[in-house]
Design a protein around this motif. Structure first.
Motif, PDB file in Angstrom:
ATOM      1  N   TYR A  96       0.849  -1.194   0.000  1.00 62.72           N
ATOM      2  CA  TYR A  96       0.000   0.000   0.000  1.00 62.72           C
ATOM      3  C   TYR A  96       0.883   1.241   0.000  1.00 62.72           C
ATOM      4  N   VAL A 127       3.484   0.352  -5.717  1.00 61.61           N
ATOM      5  CA  VAL A 127       2.460  -0.647  -5.366  1.00 61.61           C
ATOM      6  C   VAL A 127       2.232  -1.576  -6.556  1.00 61.61           C
ATOM      7  N   GLY A 139      -2.425  -5.272  -3.840  1.00 62.22           N
ATOM      8  CA  GLY A 139      -2.017  -3.897  -3.628  1.00 62.22           C
ATOM      9  C   GLY A 139      -3.251  -3.051  -3.401  1.00 62.22           C
TER      10      GLY A 139
END
Length: 362
Positions: A96, A127, A139
């Motif tokens: 993230y 990500v 992600g």
């Protein structure tokens, strides 16, 4: 004369609670064991299918709740039970946009629970790279905000990298003014540009003499506010707790319905649930009527569009990519028909993914 019922003592009540706690632990262990067997007996079950099934389970639990417990209170508890059971078979790796205690982190935990391995990265592009390099199973990236609109960096990566959207998280963004000093001593307010913008009116009214200073993230702003005299941060409550900051003012966002939508990305789309959306990316010829012809295909197939964005094509002045989202799953006949027709009218067409609709969470 009737006997007065004996009042239950505090000691008896504590014993009752301890007994219930023991039963809860026993039931949790049994649930974890049963979930492990389900996964073992279904080797072809993908993690996207498992997550989709869990989301449906959670919705059923909450809709069938007959207890006096509020749905908003039960939801995070049940989410963590699902996370615990999932991690017994496989602990997910989730990338993230960091750092920790940012709103992206909050959204990731909302989706996957505490029982996952989280990897904060410095950029949205990173990500996507974590997914492409198989360093993460999922992600989580911001797509749009109700105040600031689309997130350009995310759309740019969808145009560059073959990645699927398999879920979404809609998060109510509540900004807190955090500091170690009283409000009257605050001389500088740190946060990321979007957060400062979303609190512009409140800050102008309540801290007119304080200088707003942009940071790379709300979490980094909270860390700085914990170290610098006369500094405050606009950040999440979690960031304030982590850096031992006082909440000087709560929910200072100018728009009380400030929502950021995050896309969950992976290599595969999500299975059909009956309550889905599908996202597409396409490019038309650069000539009069080309876009109108393409959009008319959605109308002919009676598909309700929920999101439309245009994005400039790299190194091609005046040419655009179009991102659209519609109700329905890509496996449905009317969407398959629409895609077949749209292919004939476009230079480029990609199905970004299908995923279950969600409601905003606090």
């Amino acid at each position: 004369m009737a006997k007065t019922p004996r009042k239950t003592s505090a000691t008896d009540l504590k014993k009752t609670v301890a007994k219930i706690d023991s039963q809860i632990l026993d039931l949790l262990a049994k649930r974890v064991n049963a979930c492990q067997k389900i996964v073992q007996n279904a080797p072809s079950l993908t993690i996207e299918q498992q997550l989709s099934s869990e989301e449906s389970e959670l919705a059923k639990w909450l809709s069938s709740n007959k207890t006096p417990l509020a749905k908003e209170s039960l939801s995070p508890v049940m989410q963590e039970i699902l996370s615990l059971c999932r991690s017994a078979s496989r602990r997910l790796r989730v990338a993230y946009l960091g750092p920790q205690y940012s709103y992206s982190h909050q959204a990731a935990v909302e989706k996957f629970g505490a029982n996952a391995d989280y990897s904060p990265v410095a950029t949205i592009a990173a990500v996507f790279e974590e997914i492409q390099r198989n360093q993460a199973d999922f992600g989580l990236v911001p797509v749009e905000n109700s105040n600031d609109g689309r997130v350009t960096d995310t759309l740019e990566m969808f145009a560059k990298v073959p990645t699927k959207i398999c879920g979404e998280v809609k998060l109510h963004i509540h900004h807190q003014l955090l500091a170690k000093c009283p409000r009257e001593e605050i001389r500088e307010v740190f946060s990321k540009p979007q957060a400062l913008s979303q609190c512009r009116n409140w800050l102008a009214k309540h801290l007119p003499a304080a200088r707003p200073i942009e940071m790379t993230s709300t979490a980094a702003a909270a860390q700085l506010a914990a170290q610098k005299e006369g500094a405050a941060a606009v950040a999440s409550r979690a960031a304030g707790l982590n850096y031992n900051l006082e909440t000087i003012a709560s929910n200072i966002e100018d728009n009380p319905n400030n929502i950021t939508r995050f896309a969950v990305i992976s290599h595969s789309t999500a299975p059909k649930t009956g309550n889905d959306k599908t996202a597409l990316l396409f490019q038309t010829e650069h000539k009069p009527g080309a876009l109108a012809d393409a959009m008319n295909i959605f109308k002919k197939n009676r598909l309700n569009l929920t999101w439309i964005e245009s994005f400039p094509v790299a190194n091609s002045p005046e040419e655009y990519l179009f991102f659209v989202e519609m109700e329905g799953h890509s496996s449905e006949l009317k969407i398959r028909r629409m895609i077949a027709s749209l292919e004939k009218k476009t230079l480029r067409l990609e199905i970004l993914g299908s995923y279950q609709k969600t409601e905003p969470v606090n």
